[in-house]
Design a protein around this motif. Structure first.
Motif, mmCIF file in Angstrom:
data_model
loop_
_atom_site.group_PDB
_atom_site.id
_atom_site.type_symbol
_atom_site.label_atom_id
_atom_site.label_comp_id
_atom_site.label_asym_id
_atom_site.label_seq_id
_atom_site.Cartn_x
_atom_site.Cartn_y
_atom_site.Cartn_z
ATOM 1 N N UNK A 53 38.296 40.775 15.130
ATOM 2 C CA UNK A 53 39.018 39.921 15.352
ATOM 3 C C UNK A 53 38.852 38.197 15.581
ATOM 4 N N UNK A 77 42.109 40.369 23.362
ATOM 5 C CA UNK A 77 41.627 40.184 23.443
ATOM 6 C C UNK A 77 41.535 41.174 25.270
ATOM 7 N N UNK A 91 34.056 44.507 27.476
ATOM 8 C CA UNK A 91 35.064 42.893 27.843
ATOM 9 C C UNK A 91 34.093 42.666 26.493
ATOM 10 N N UNK A 92 32.231 42.348 26.880
ATOM 11 C CA UNK A 92 31.599 41.272 26.878
ATOM 12 C C UNK A 92 30.311 41.519 26.473
ATOM 13 N N UNK A 135 36.581 45.613 16.843
ATOM 14 C CA UNK A 135 35.549 46.414 15.667
ATOM 15 C C UNK A 135 34.807 45.453 15.428
ATOM 16 N N UNK A 147 44.627 44.971 24.985
ATOM 17 C CA UNK A 147 44.756 46.381 24.358
ATOM 18 C C UNK A 147 45.353 47.850 25.567
ATOM 19 N N UNK A 195 34.978 30.943 24.025
ATOM 20 C CA UNK A 195 34.659 32.660 23.837
ATOM 21 C C UNK A 195 35.229 32.370 22.473
ATOM 22 N N UNK A 229 43.700 43.746 14.703
ATOM 23 C CA UNK A 229 41.926 44.704 15.135
ATOM 24 C C UNK A 229 42.241 45.783 15.478
ATOM 25 N N UNK A 230 42.754 45.656 17.129
ATOM 26 C CA UNK A 230 42.628 46.824 17.592
ATOM 27 C C UNK A 230 43.096 48.137 16.311
ATOM 28 N N UNK A 271 33.071 37.092 30.278
ATOM 29 C CA UNK A 271 34.828 37.815 30.095
ATOM 30 C C UNK A 271 34.788 37.805 32.319
ATOM 31 N N UNK A 272 34.326 39.173 31.615
ATOM 32 C CA UNK A 272 34.984 39.813 33.481
ATOM 33 C C UNK A 272 34.177 38.717 34.835
ATOM 34 N N UNK A 300 33.000 38.249 15.217
ATOM 35 C CA UNK A 300 31.796 38.989 16.631
ATOM 36 C C UNK A 300 31.847 39.074 17.393
ATOM 37 N N UNK A 301 32.477 39.932 18.443
ATOM 38 C CA UNK A 301 32.411 39.303 19.787
ATOM 39 C C UNK A 301 31.145 39.687 20.784
ATOM 40 N N UNK A 335 43.210 47.654 29.216
ATOM 41 C CA UNK A 335 41.918 47.600 30.001
ATOM 42 C C UNK A 335 41.605 46.966 30.972
ATOM 43 N N UNK A 336 42.943 46.054 31.524
ATOM 44 C CA UNK A 336 43.013 45.081 32.697
ATOM 45 C C UNK A 336 44.010 45.545 34.023
#
Lengths: 139, 544
Positions: free
Chosen positions: B218, B384, A82-83, A45, B387, B472, B211-212, B299-300, B482-483, B119-120
């Motif tokens: 988060x 993180x 994702x980032x 979010x 999900x 992170x 969160x999700x 991250x990725x 906030x991401x 996601x992964x």
């Protein structure tokens, strides 16, 4: 000359994009092009939306409001990263491919010393997008 | 709403999820601005309080080294001796709660709404779980812990004035080699199996759920919405988040300290590079620089890639030791260790009236505090990347599979070293200091210089992934959830973690770090217990 203009926007700071949005509208009018608004969100979010669907809806709202204001055809294409703080450039390049836009109009900040560490998004877009990119400096 | 053709970038519609209605807007307490050329977007007051306190702490440790060393020296035994029952009991509750969730009807709840997709892939996901969760610890303790418990068990209990002064688990197994092996392995697995992963699973599950599924930011405080309601946006939440930042920073700095001492020991063994705080400071600085590159790749592109590389390397090393080491002994040892674990688990996890005070306080309670202080960091990172998994799948994958892998790892590395003592009479690994045991054990096997070098690389890369994912996480907490806060903030935390590790190593060595881990772990244990309740409340309202 151009059929579809991709307009990447930062929905959280849409107010700072006034010049880029105006240029987008002028070009859309000149070439009778469709404008596709692109924005990137994380799965988590954020201030604007609590999940990616809500975010997509917000973007579509924004796109239609702009379309009504300037009188062009608009669509929206929201992306999940994702980032987003780091992957923004790559995500926008992917969005360019997915939307098939042939022109990108985006706002950029005034270049500064930090760009050596973290290059500007507009600059990277221009070198890698493979289509015309117009980077509009906001005041 | 955009139609399907214009909207391919988004995952499928996520189905129903029970969003929590709150007027709080993510980032509403944040301060945005720029410092010179660098932008920032930080939560007020969490960033300032945690940052300033840590700076003050570092200055204290440097300015008054003797006084602070005395304080740290007193703190660790004081906390573990008085609160060992609390740590041990809480650990047991976490395991039971996780096992309950697997079989409960809430196991069907999907993180991210009932139509969310992961996601992964499993490989990328596991690699990240592992690299974040244990990494350096497995390298540091893989040989040294089974070996220590084996040796102390063999020595048996030593009584002085009616108090046990030995470090053997339970009653030890004086003079009985086979029984000592079993007890030693059981005690090691107890520390690396279900309990630590249950601690991680709880924090991760709470964060992912709130969160999700609930749409809250988060950050750790979100998990407490069912308990404190709107108050989590005020000081209650500030305190929880600040505690989480302390726990993460000191937990991380401890591991970085371990990593640096072990890499230094390995480099000394291989290349004769001198051991000392000078070398360790250079190591931490150099590795932090590498971590910075990883941070800037995101991250990725950073953590995920490095985690996968490291999983591959660790797997190669595992297979190598398994094949050229005493293969049959290891494999039978693996099965036997598992059985021993089941057999000794009730006694080992008993929180009350323990006679093996040194073991239950010095090892178990310390470990529990360490895992708990790591839990905001590992939990948030796991959340993180998780999900789209169901609760059942999530807990099985975070609790059971990593536990099994740890058992295997300990059986292979510890088992080989113990076998060297029993069968070959080689006591090099037994007598070496903790950080050197791994390299002594590898030294007895073929291609020792290559495998030792891989060992050092593994420590270094685990160091990098921990430092990167840690920055992170701390950045997200101090940015109010906030991401997508500006990257220079992450750079700041990454540098800061290295600095804290250096300062504490210089100030009081690992004892200082461990003392801080324990003292931040204690209040956070309470936070975790409350979290279990919040998870239940949160799951009850979800579609299953």
């Amino acid at each position: 000359m151009f059929r579809k203009i991709m307009a990447p926007v930062d929905l959280a700071h849409a107010a700072r994009l006034s010049r880029a949005l105006q240029v987008t509208a002028d070009l859309a009018d000149r070439y009778r092009a469709e404008v596709c608004f692109v924005a990137v969100t994380a799965p988590a979010p954020g201030p604007l939306a609590r999940n990616p669907e809500e975010f997509a809806a917000r973007l579509e709202e924004f796109a239609q409001a702009e379309a009504a204001r300037h009188g062009y055809r608009a669509s929206s294409h929201s992306m999940v990263s994702h980032d987003p703080a780091v992957d923004l450039d790559d995500t926008l390049l992917r969005a360019r491919k997915e939307t098939g836009a042939d022109l990108v109009v985006m706002a950029s900040h005034v270049p500064g010393i930090a760009d050596f560490l973290l290059p500007s998004h507009g600059g990277r877009m221009a070198s890698h997008a493979g289509v015309s990119v117009m980077v509009v400096r906001e005041e | 709403m955009a139609d399907d053709t214009t909207n391919q970038g988004i995952p499928q519609p996520e189905g129903e999820a029970d969003l929590i209605e709150t007027d709080y807007e993510i980032g509403q307490d944040n301060v945005e601005g720029s410092l010179g050329p660098f932008g920032f977007d930080i939560h007020n007051p969490v960033f300032m309080i945690s940052g300033l306190t840590i700076v003050a702490f570092v200055f204290y440790a440097l300015a008054l080294p003797e006084q602070s060393a005395a304080l740290f020296g007193w703190l660790r035994p004081a906390v573990t001796a008085n609160f060992d029952w609390f740590f041990l009991g809480a650990g047991d509750i976490f395991v039971l709660f996780c096992l309950f969730l697997i079989v409960s009807p809430w196991g069907r709840v999907r993180l991210g709404g009932n139509e969310a997709t992961p996601d992964y892939t499993y490989v990328g996901w596991f690699a990240m779980l592992f690299a974040a969760g244990m990494g350096i610890g497995l390298m540091f303790y893989g040989v040294s812990e089974p070996m220590s418990h084996f040796s102390t068990s063999l020595g048996g209990p030593v009584l002085e004035d009616g108090m046990r002064t030995d470090w053997a688990p339970l009653g030890g197994a004086a003079g009985d080699e086979m029984a000592s092996v079993r007890l030693g392995m059981a005690a090691t697995i107890y520390h690396w199996g279900l309990h630590p992963w249950a601690i991680y699973a709880i924090v991760a599950l709470a964060l992912a759920l709130f969160t999700y599924n609930k749409g809250l930011p988060l950050t750790i405080r979100s998990a407490f919405y069912p308990i404190f309601g709107e108050r989590i946006w005020g000081w209650t939440g500030h305190v929880i988040d600040t505690l989480a930042v302390f726990a993460t920073l000191f937990g991380l700095a401890t591991s970085l300290g371990f990593g640096a001492t072990q890499a230094n020991a390995g480099l000394n063994e291989l290349f004769g590079i001198p051991v000392g705080s000078g070398t360790e400071v250079v190591l931490i600085t150099a590795i932090t620089a590498v971590a910075l590159i990883s941070v800037l790749r995101g991250l990725d592109g950073g953590v995920k890639v490095l985690s996968e590389i490291n999983m591959g390397l660790a797997f190669l090393l595992l297979v190598f030791v398994l094949l050229v080491g005493p293969t049959v002994a290891i494999l039978t040892g693996f099965a036997d260790s598992l059985l021993a674990y089941v057999e000794f688990l009730p006694a080992l996890s008993n929180p009350l009236e323990r006679e093996d005070v040194n073991f239950s306080q010095g090892w178990t309670a310390f470990y529990w505090a360490w895992w708990i202080s790591w839990s905001p960091f590992v939990g948030m990172f796991i959340a993180r990347v998780s999900r789209g998994r169901t609760v059942r799948e999530f807990i099985i994958c975070v609790l059971l599979i990593p536990s099994l892998v740890c058992v295997l790892w300990m059986s292979v590395f510890g088992g080989t070293a113990i076998h060297q003592v029993i069968a070959d009479g080689f006591t090099g690994a037994q007598e070496a200091p903790l950080e050197l045991k791994l390299f002594k054990m590898l030294g007895e096997l073929p291609l020792a210089s290559i495998t030792s070098f891989i060992g050092i690389i593994l420590v270094v890369v685990f160091f990098v992934t921990s430092s990167d994912s840690g920055s992170l996480v701390i950045d997200t907490i101090t940015a109010g959830g906030k991401v997508d806060a500006p990257v220079p903030q992450r750079v700041f935390w990454c540098v800061f973690e290295g600095a804290v590790a250096i300062v504490l190593l210089l100030g009081g060595g690992l004892a200082a770090l461990q003392a801080m881990v324990i003292s931040t772990g204690l209040p956070f244990t309470l936070v975790l217990l409350l979290m279990c309740w919040a998870i239940l409340r949160g799951l009850m309202s979800e579609a299953r």
